[in-house]
Design an enzyme around this catalytic site. Structure first.
Site, short mmCIF file in Angstrom:
data_model
loop_
_atom_site.label_atom_id
_atom_site.label_comp_id
_atom_site.label_asym_id
_atom_site.label_seq_id
_atom_site.Cartn_x
_atom_site.Cartn_y
_atom_site.Cartn_z
N HIS A 30 -7.67 -5.73 0.02
CA HIS A 30 -6.47 -5.01 0.39
C HIS A 30 -5.96 -5.47 1.68
O HIS A 30 -6.57 -5.56 2.88
CB HIS A 30 -6.75 -3.40 0.47
CG HIS A 30 -5.69 -2.66 0.62
ND1 HIS A 30 -4.73 -2.52 -0.64
CD2 HIS A 30 -5.12 -1.79 1.50
CE1 HIS A 30 -4.00 -1.55 -0.07
NE2 HIS A 30 -4.05 -0.98 0.84
N GLU B 137 -9.30 -5.80 -4.14
CA GLU B 137 -8.63 -4.72 -3.09
C GLU B 137 -9.63 -3.70 -2.46
O GLU B 137 -9.47 -3.66 -1.15
CB GLU B 137 -7.74 -3.80 -4.37
CG GLU B 137 -6.43 -4.28 -4.63
CD GLU B 137 -5.37 -4.38 -3.63
OE1 GLU B 137 -5.66 -3.85 -2.96
OE2 GLU B 137 -4.43 -4.95 -4.15
N SER C 155 0.98 -1.27 -0.08
CA SER C 155 0.21 -0.02 -0.02
C SER C 155 0.86 1.22 0.24
O SER C 155 1.64 1.41 -0.82
CB SER C 155 -0.90 -0.14 0.97
OG SER C 155 -1.95 0.92 1.14
#
Length: 507
Positions: free
Chosen positions: A414, A323, A195
């Site tokens: 995610h 995600e 990320s």
């Protein structure tokens, strides 16, 4: 034999290593030696507030390094890390896990850069414990703290841009100068992160100041947000204006870091008011990102890599299949998913016809798809494509194994990859994503990730073919794993004409 800690307690004498600034004493357990909270830079307070990092001062004797340093100022996020006293301590520290301390080992080095939307994160989170990776992979693992939020990424008059990235460079310089003493090979350094950590790595690949500090990189879920200097300055001016101040060192240096954190968190709910000036950024969860300032970061990563800026660095880049599903359940659901889908498609993908491309998708799924593509999936793929276009070697992966926790609502969302990569399946983050007990398949996928990343760090490749635009073969992490043509081909085609790059300020 016992040694007195800085806090006055007693610890069993552990392994000692001599580095440039003095001796460090760690502890041994579970087959590795661990050294925690080693300063790599001076505390960024007082005259050093909002300044570029300055190397740590030397100390006499051996310093007990058995506890993590304090986190940089931030609001708490998903973590089970115990609170630590921040007063008078440096936020800028590194931690080392090594299966074989001493300069003779010359092991590959993995340096982790955490995520957290550029406004949160700390190396002391239990999910980032490097024990399993170091012990099973035969590597030295280093984690680091860097400044986040206003301290690290706000565009402040009188301060260098991208101070959080400069902290990362300083930590990598520390690795170059000191990791051999812990058994690491400074010529075989791999950075890996997820990320905002992956976005940081994309920036480091494009930064002249980071050149030569690592030879390989793993970027897990690269965010597509890189700000122009005018956009970053406008955001900082609005944030400082919430306190009745200017975004300058002169105005902000005397403001307690915790007060800046509170002001930022209070402002997050107001970002959408600025969509006319900030564009899609106003719909994200953070007002911070790396700034393409022309100095610290001369060009956006996609342009830089396509131009060959990092052709000597091997790159693994990838993303998770679902995600944005992590964020879909946060907040109140809209009164109408159809209206929300129209709104998000206009904001994130103007001129791209998602409804025609995904005729079977409902409105809620379209909301998830367009945000997944714009923020993580397509930027990650395009970073690998840019690296290949610039003459470098790139490998692509996708996590398709879905977590069954919570009835499978999260899917392959995610950050699910983080506990899997570290193998810390009992950590707080792992329990959130995987549930308790650990579901079938998680250990298998975790072992596959660890084998791939440690083999890559050792110079053996991750275990599948490099990405080529003609074939587009990628590794799918699943049970069982496979190598197949990139599975998100519909999205890839939709975004072919879009240029990921520096996000502008709209007049």
């Amino acid at each position: 034999m016992e040694a007195t800690t800085s806090g006055g307690g007693m610890v069993t004498s552990g392994p000692e290593v001599r580095i440039a600034t003095g001796g460090v004493r760690g502890r041994t357990g579970d087959g590795v030696s661990v050294f925690l909270g080693i300063p790599f830079a001076r505390p960024p307070l007082g005259d050093l507030r909002f300044a570029a990092p300055v190397r740590a001062e030397a100390w006499g004797g051996a310093r007990d390094c058995v506890a993590f340093g304090p986190p940089p100022p931030q609001q708490s996020m998903l973590t089970d890390t115990p609170a630590r006293d921040r007063a008078g301590e440096s936020w800028l520290t590194v931690n080392v896990w090594t299966p074989s301390p001493g300069p003779a080992a010359r092991l590959p080095v993995l340096v982790w850069i955490y995520g957290g939307a550029y406004r949160a994160g700390e190396a002391g989170d239990s999910v980032y414990d490097g024990t399993v990776l170091a012990r099973e992979g035969g590597v030295v693992v280093v984690t680091l703290n860097y400044r986040v939020g206003m301290e690290g990424f706000a565009q402040i008059e009188g301060a260098p841009a991208n101070r959080g990235l400069l902290d990362q460079v300083a930590a990598l310089e520390w690795v170059r100068d000191n990791v051999a003493a812990f058994g690491g090979d400074p010529g075989r350094v791999t950075v890996f992160g997820e990320s905002a950590g992956a976005g940081s790595i994309a920036a480091l690949l494009a930064m002249p100041r980071a050149a030569g500090l690592f030879g390989r990189a793993v970027a897990q879920s690269v965010p597509g947000t890189f700000f122009s200097a005018p956009l970053a300055a406008d955001i900082a001016a609005v944030l400082a204006g919430e306190l009745g101040l200017r975004a300058s060192v002169a105005d902000l240096a005397a403001v307690a870091p915790e007060r800046l954190v509170a002001a930022t968190e209070a402002f997050n709910g107001k970002m959408l008011q600025y969509e006319d000036r900030w564009g899609p950024v106003a719909r994200t969860v953070t007002p911070f990102s790396p700034v393409v300032d022309g100095d610290v970061l001369p060009r956006d990563p996609w342009a830089a890599l396509a131009g060959g800026a990092a052709r000597e660095v091997e790159l693994v880049a990838g993303h998770n299949r679902d995600e944005y599903r992590l964020f879909m359940g946060m907040g109140r659901p809209p009164a109408s998913w159809e209206e929300r889908a129209d709104e998000l498609l206009r904001a994130f993908a103007p001129g791209i016809d998602y409804r025609a491309a995904f005729p079977g998708a409902g409105a809620e799924e379209l909301c998830e798809l367009v945000q997944s593509d714009w923020l993580f999936r397509m930027p990650s793929l395009r970073l690998a494509e840019a690296q290949a276009a610039g003459g470098g070697r790139a490998y692509v992966y996708e996590l398709t194994w879905p977590s069954p926790a919570g009835g499978g609502e999260l899917g392959a969302c995610h950050a699910l990859d983080v506990p899997l990569v570290f193998g810390n399946l009992g950590s707080g983050m792992a329990r959130f994503f995987l549930g308790d007990p650990v579901p079938p398949g998680a250990a298998e996928v975790s072992a596959d990730f660890r084998r791939a990343w440690t083999a890559f760090a050792a110079g053996e490749g991750p275990g599948w073919e490099a990405y080529e635009p003609g074939r587009r073969l990628v590794r799918l992490f699943d049970t069982p794993p496979s190598v197949e043509p990139y599975p998100e081909e519909t999205s890839r085609r939709l975004w072919t004409a879009h240029r990921f790059g520096t996000l502008p300020l709209h007049a």
